[in-house]
Enzyme design. Sequence first.
Site, PDB file in Angstrom:
ATOM      1  N   HIS A  14       0.848  -1.194   0.000  1.00 12.86           N
ATOM      2  CA  HIS A  14       0.000   0.000   0.000  1.00 12.86           C
ATOM      3  C   HIS A  14       0.886   1.247   0.000  1.00 12.86           C
ATOM      4  O   HIS A  14       2.093   1.168   0.106  1.00 12.86           O
ATOM      5  CB  HIS A  14      -0.952   0.023   1.213  1.00 12.86           C
ATOM      6  CG  HIS A  14      -0.309   0.224   2.546  1.00 12.86           C
ATOM      7  ND1 HIS A  14      -1.024   0.570   3.669  1.00 12.86           N
ATOM      8  CD2 HIS A  14       0.983   0.127   2.955  1.00 12.86           C
ATOM      9  CE1 HIS A  14      -0.217   0.676   4.692  1.00 12.86           C
ATOM     10  NE2 HIS A  14       0.998   0.409   4.296  1.00 12.86           N
ATOM     11  N   CYS A  33       5.570   6.879   3.891  1.00 13.68           N
ATOM     12  CA  CYS A  33       4.420   6.118   3.396  1.00 13.68           C
ATOM     13  C   CYS A  33       3.854   6.701   2.103  1.00 13.68           C
ATOM     14  O   CYS A  33       3.036   6.058   1.439  1.00 13.68           O
ATOM     15  CB  CYS A  33       3.324   6.052   4.453  1.00 13.68           C
ATOM     16  SG  CYS A  33       3.836   5.150   5.929  1.00 13.68           S
ATOM     17  N   HIS A  39       4.970   0.148  -0.456  1.00 14.74           N
ATOM     18  CA  HIS A  39       5.753  -0.707   0.435  1.00 14.74           C
ATOM     19  C   HIS A  39       4.737  -1.693   1.008  1.00 14.74           C
ATOM     20  O   HIS A  39       3.537  -1.546   0.770  1.00 14.74           O
ATOM     21  CB  HIS A  39       6.440   0.111   1.531  1.00 14.74           C
ATOM     22  CG  HIS A  39       5.485   0.707   2.498  1.00 14.74           C
ATOM     23  ND1 HIS A  39       4.780   1.867   2.230  1.00 14.74           N
ATOM     24  CD2 HIS A  39       5.062   0.296   3.721  1.00 14.74           C
ATOM     25  CE1 HIS A  39       3.986   2.135   3.249  1.00 14.74           C
ATOM     26  NE2 HIS A  39       4.128   1.201   4.172  1.00 14.74           N
ATOM     27  N   HIS A  41       3.508  -5.077   3.922  1.00 16.98           N
ATOM     28  CA  HIS A  41       3.489  -5.646   5.270  1.00 16.98           C
ATOM     29  C   HIS A  41       3.018  -7.092   5.234  1.00 16.98           C
ATOM     30  O   HIS A  41       2.290  -7.490   4.322  1.00 16.98           O
ATOM     31  CB  HIS A  41       2.526  -4.852   6.169  1.00 16.98           C
ATOM     32  CG  HIS A  41       2.890  -3.415   6.335  1.00 16.98           C
ATOM     33  ND1 HIS A  41       3.976  -2.997   7.067  1.00 16.98           N
ATOM     34  CD2 HIS A  41       2.324  -2.277   5.844  1.00 16.98           C
ATOM     35  CE1 HIS A  41       4.048  -1.674   7.027  1.00 16.98           C
ATOM     36  NE2 HIS A  41       3.061  -1.208   6.294  1.00 16.98           N
ATOM     37  N   ASP A  79      -4.637 -10.989  -0.408  1.00 15.18           N
ATOM     38  CA  ASP A  79      -3.294 -11.558  -0.245  1.00 15.18           C
ATOM     39  C   ASP A  79      -2.488 -11.395  -1.534  1.00 15.18           C
ATOM     40  O   ASP A  79      -2.982 -11.700  -2.626  1.00 15.18           O
ATOM     41  CB  ASP A  79      -3.404 -13.050   0.122  1.00 15.18           C
ATOM     42  CG  ASP A  79      -2.062 -13.632   0.526  1.00 15.18           C
ATOM     43  OD1 ASP A  79      -1.175 -12.869   0.972  1.00 15.18           O
ATOM     44  OD2 ASP A  79      -1.895 -14.853   0.392  1.00 15.18           O
ATOM     45  N   HIS A  80      -1.253 -10.928  -1.380  1.00  9.88           N
ATOM     46  CA  HIS A  80      -0.366 -10.685  -2.521  1.00  9.88           C
ATOM     47  C   HIS A  80      -0.967  -9.660  -3.489  1.00  9.88           C
ATOM     48  O   HIS A  80      -0.759  -9.728  -4.699  1.00  9.88           O
ATOM     49  CB  HIS A  80      -0.017 -11.998  -3.234  1.00  9.88           C
ATOM     50  CG  HIS A  80       1.027 -12.787  -2.501  1.00  9.88           C
ATOM     51  ND1 HIS A  80       0.796 -13.343  -1.265  1.00  9.88           N
ATOM     52  CD2 HIS A  80       2.311 -13.105  -2.814  1.00  9.88           C
ATOM     53  CE1 HIS A  80       1.889 -13.968  -0.854  1.00  9.88           C
ATOM     54  NE2 HIS A  80       2.827 -13.837  -1.763  1.00  9.88           N
ATOM     55  N   GLU A 125      -0.735  -4.266  11.343  1.00  7.07           N
ATOM     56  CA  GLU A 125       0.097  -3.887  10.192  1.00  7.07           C
ATOM     57  C   GLU A 125       1.527  -4.353  10.433  1.00  7.07           C
ATOM     58  O   GLU A 125       2.214  -4.807   9.533  1.00  7.07           O
ATOM     59  CB  GLU A 125       0.054  -2.362  10.049  1.00  7.07           C
ATOM     60  CG  GLU A 125       0.843  -1.822   8.896  1.00  7.07           C
ATOM     61  CD  GLU A 125       0.735  -0.311   8.814  1.00  7.07           C
ATOM     62  OE1 GLU A 125      -0.363   0.194   8.482  1.00  7.07           O
ATOM     63  OE2 GLU A 125       1.741   0.375   9.091  1.00  7.07           O
TER      64      GLU A 125
END
Lengths: 137, 137, 137, 137, 137, 137
Positions: A14, A33, A39, A41, A79-80, A125
């Site tokens: 995100h 950010c 980047h 998590h 996811d991913h 996060e």
Amino acid sequence: MILLTRRATFSASHYYWNDGWSEEKNQRVFGRCANRNGHGHNYTLEVTVAGEPDPVTGFVIDLKWLKDVIEEKIMSAWDHRHFNLEVPEFAATIPTSENIAIAAWRRLEPALAAGARLAAVRVYETPEIFAEYRGES
Amino acid sequence: MILLTRRATFSASHYYWNDGWSEEKNQRVFGRCANRNGHGHNYTLEVTVAGEPDPVTGFVIDLKWLKDVIEEKIMSAWDHRHFNLEVPEFAATIPTSENIAIAAWRRLEPALAAGARLAAVRVYETPEIFAEYRGES
Amino acid sequence: MILLTRRATFSASHYYWNDGWSEEKNQRVFGRCANRNGHGHNYTLEVTVAGEPDPVTGFVIDLKWLKDVIEEKIMSAWDHRHFNLEVPEFAATIPTSENIAIAAWRRLEPALAAGARLAAVRVYETPEIFAEYRGES
Amino acid sequence: MILLTRRATFSASHYYWNDGWSEEKNQRVFGRCANRNGHGHNYTLEVTVAGEPDPVTGFVIDLKWLKDVIEEKIMSAWDHRHFNLEVPEFAATIPTSENIAIAAWRRLEPALAAGARLAAVRVYETPEIFAEYRGES
Amino acid sequence: MILLTRRATFSASHYYWNDGWSEEKNQRVFGRCANRNGHGHNYTLEVTVAGEPDPVTGFVIDLKWLKDVIEEKIMSAWDHRHFNLEVPEFAATIPTSENIAIAAWRRLEPALAAGARLAAVRVYETPEIFAEYRGES
Amino acid sequence: MILLTRRATFSASHYYWNDGWSEEKNQRVFGRCANRNGHGHNYTLEVTVAGEPDPVTGFVIDLKWLKDVIEEKIMSAWDHRHFNLEVPEFAATIPTSENIAIAAWRRLEPALAAGARLAAVRVYETPEIFAEYRGES
């Protein structure tokens, strides 16, 4: 009443960016950010349902069914993935942990309604930062 | 001889993609990791140095100095970054945990040479997957 | 008011089985958990009491006394035991995390009544699954 | 309403001692904790604020600002310190986890009032023992 | 050379018992672990392979393939099982962590030989106790 | 050969100070650690022994005996103690993690010699910093 929680993990990207602001203001408010390459998590999601254990099964909810619902509503979509670019809730909403928790609630609550009362959704996060949402009331 | 380890964490994005392959082959080999919007992780880096404790300070290495070196060589370059798009080592190399561990070694080893012998670099992509590199010999 | 929590761990076996059902139905509902040879977990128990810190000791509860109560009421009866075969609460009740949390409450609440108000019992079956019980009201 | 939590860690020393008691009574009540040379812990502090995400930033609170407040009010005063000897709140109050949680609340609540409603402060003395305070009402 | 590790978890039961000994001697040597109703653990398995990253994929081993091998050779045979009663290696061998690590090696090493060199197998019985095996030489 | 590890935890205080230096130099080199009121940690100790599993018991070492040795040699002497003021090894040696690992080895190695070969001692000062010692050769 029992609160029963299942944890799941997913990896996503995100960034934080407000289109109504200048680049300078985005940098000032969001710092690192605001990097639009993104980047990511390893998110941890905790889904908590509330209810009485069924006297026949001992279950508040069938945890395999809960896992399937989380898989269908969250994992397959998040996811991913890149929250800003691929997840509709975040087309115009910044994917902070706070907003991700609300979005997870909105995905899970209708799907779980047949079998359990959703009590809380918590999103980590990192191990150091987490947001929890318990619905509207 | 003592092995002394310092851990650090950073968040970054990456994807797996081989430009010499078709999209179909990238998907087949790399699966969800081939999503070019990227996804990310909370990486944990463990840097291990080897040596004898200094009889005056009790230190194998000054851990504040080690933290500064990690900050300068790794954190400032990798934290909140996209490995494929922003980190030079990965312009033509896929940023797997294996290659990230080697890249971390190459950044840290010369910088630490004045004060300690680098013994190992370990990179956790998730708590379930990690790569360790101990140098060439 | 302060909520003070002490954690303890124990290892035990269990299986899920309803004697009123056929083997086929037990397998369908409980899956691998229906294996009557049993399987086991490292359970983590969190016991939370509520109260005001005593102005003389600074304690809501003497944590050594709390440890002794947990030892006497839970550990000595459940650690290295088989829930279905050796723990009376589960002679006719399936030892799900939900029911284990309720059983722990019923063992601890009377024993703690002299010194503290029990506020919650949480049982982790794995780090991914946990049940919490806060009593009847 | 969202509950947003940030975790921080610090290392400190303490002992348990009531000046109004004999050495024998201190030993009997506080056991090994009565050793006046002190012993220490890696404390983990969790600070939870409650609010609605700002529609423009997605933040309940700016986590960088929250980190700065924790740094100024807690870390600079408690990290690498001896609670009994160096922290004013504990001149005449025993630094149990319960009292440390209350003291953290009193330091943080006024500082955060401008930007968020403090909802809870949790202090882990070890991974096995933690105290939570949610304010007066 | 890189060491690449993948972690997996499973739940199983076991007990310690030597048929050549009296009940009294089994109790004396094995203590609570001699309870023949069994008790269980959440085991964590770490499988470490050694090799050079492939220049085309960046992989020492395809982690999806490694996961499949662990699933086929370990999970399908050990998860939700009773070591003494259902796993052939332990028909006449006590399922200590030491012996479980050796058994995991013997299951994994031939299956992995086509793609990687197995370097170590680590088995955590609890977070406090673990055994590691690196093969014969 | 199997490496078998048992983990234990203790809480202690320490500071870093070299009597041959000025206060200014101590502050410059050791920073916050030079505070002579002391600060503390929840230390984690990992003791690793190497050997073959006994064919009769399946044990490399009896883990209860290992626990007793750790209790007698380490816990009773270090837990809830101040390293600089109460532990003889540190009368003239700074209690860094490096030196604590060496001291643990020297306490444990002779006591374990009858039953096992000590292979490594690891000391975590925090989850982020740890030292490992494997003996002289």
